[in-house]
Design a protein around this motif. Sequence first.
Motif: not given
Length: 350
Positions: A250-261
């Motif tokens: 959630l914090g990474a998306a809030e900072s507009k980073a790309l998430l690798l799941i």
Amino acid sequence: MHPHPAFNIASVSNDIRTALQAKIDSKTKPLGALGQLERAALRIGLVQQTLSPALNRPAVLVFAGDHGIVAEGVSPYPQAVTYQMVLNFLAGGAAINVFARQHGMALRVVDAGVNGDFDPHPSLVGAKIGKGTRSFLSAPAMSREQCQQALEKGAALAKAEIAAGSNVLGFGEMGIGNTTSAAALMSIFCGLPPEQCVGRGTGLDDAGVQKKAAIVQQALALHGLDPSDPVGVLAAVGGFEIAMMAGAMLGAAESKALLLIDGFIASAALLTASRLAPEILDYCIFTHCSGEAGHTRLLNALGAEPLLDLGMRLGEGTGTAIAYPLVQSSVNFLNEMASFESAGVSERED
């Protein structure tokens, strides 16, 4: 309404989608010929809101925590393996170390709630909420306050990584018993019977899988959970590492980073996170389909299209590291490949 931490994640803007798609389509190749790499390039361009995306300082955050449910016999491995494997990560000897090294990804090992104490180490982040959860067959795995704390700590860790220059984060975990937690979360949020969610984990036989499904069923009956209260669900049947990973996502998306799941457990953390902020899914690349039985159904529930299917079911974030070169390739073709016009190649005539 149940109070939960406020994560303010913006939906990705589609303003440049047409321009991005045109750039992809103008490359010297038949339309769609790079398959999923084209869809990944589009996703990354949209996340970064640019026609020329860049991947900076990739990092994998591996969250470790112990689970009280292990006492019920849901894993063929003893709980002590979580602690031992964290030491293996810190010594550089685990699969995630090998693959992260191979692809130049930084590795952070986060003690979210391991039943043991660690000496300080440059790769270790001490964020312990408690020494393992309670068995959710007899009580909620953690208190609501502990769950909030884990979510908030996870978000802060991801944001620190991004503040230090990362714009792409992979997420992994280590926790004996955590596929049981993940299956319980999936069962509640997807409204599926436990037998469609549980799998072999680290190597259960058929009888073990049936027992695991029965334990999840029993737990769901005990807690009477409301899927519209994600924090309550996560506190009841989650794990410290799953909660902290959800917070980090959630914090990474809030900072507009790309998430690798990664695989099953990471996807269950994301499923939980998406119930707090559905917009998070705009920021995700699904690296692989795990060999764990419930993962295909879980990916379908998330509307995901995984890059790879290698029958991997290791966890640790290994899928994110293995797939990272494909993510790089999708960015590189977008940035470096000639267009029909620039290369003087004739386009289709029809």
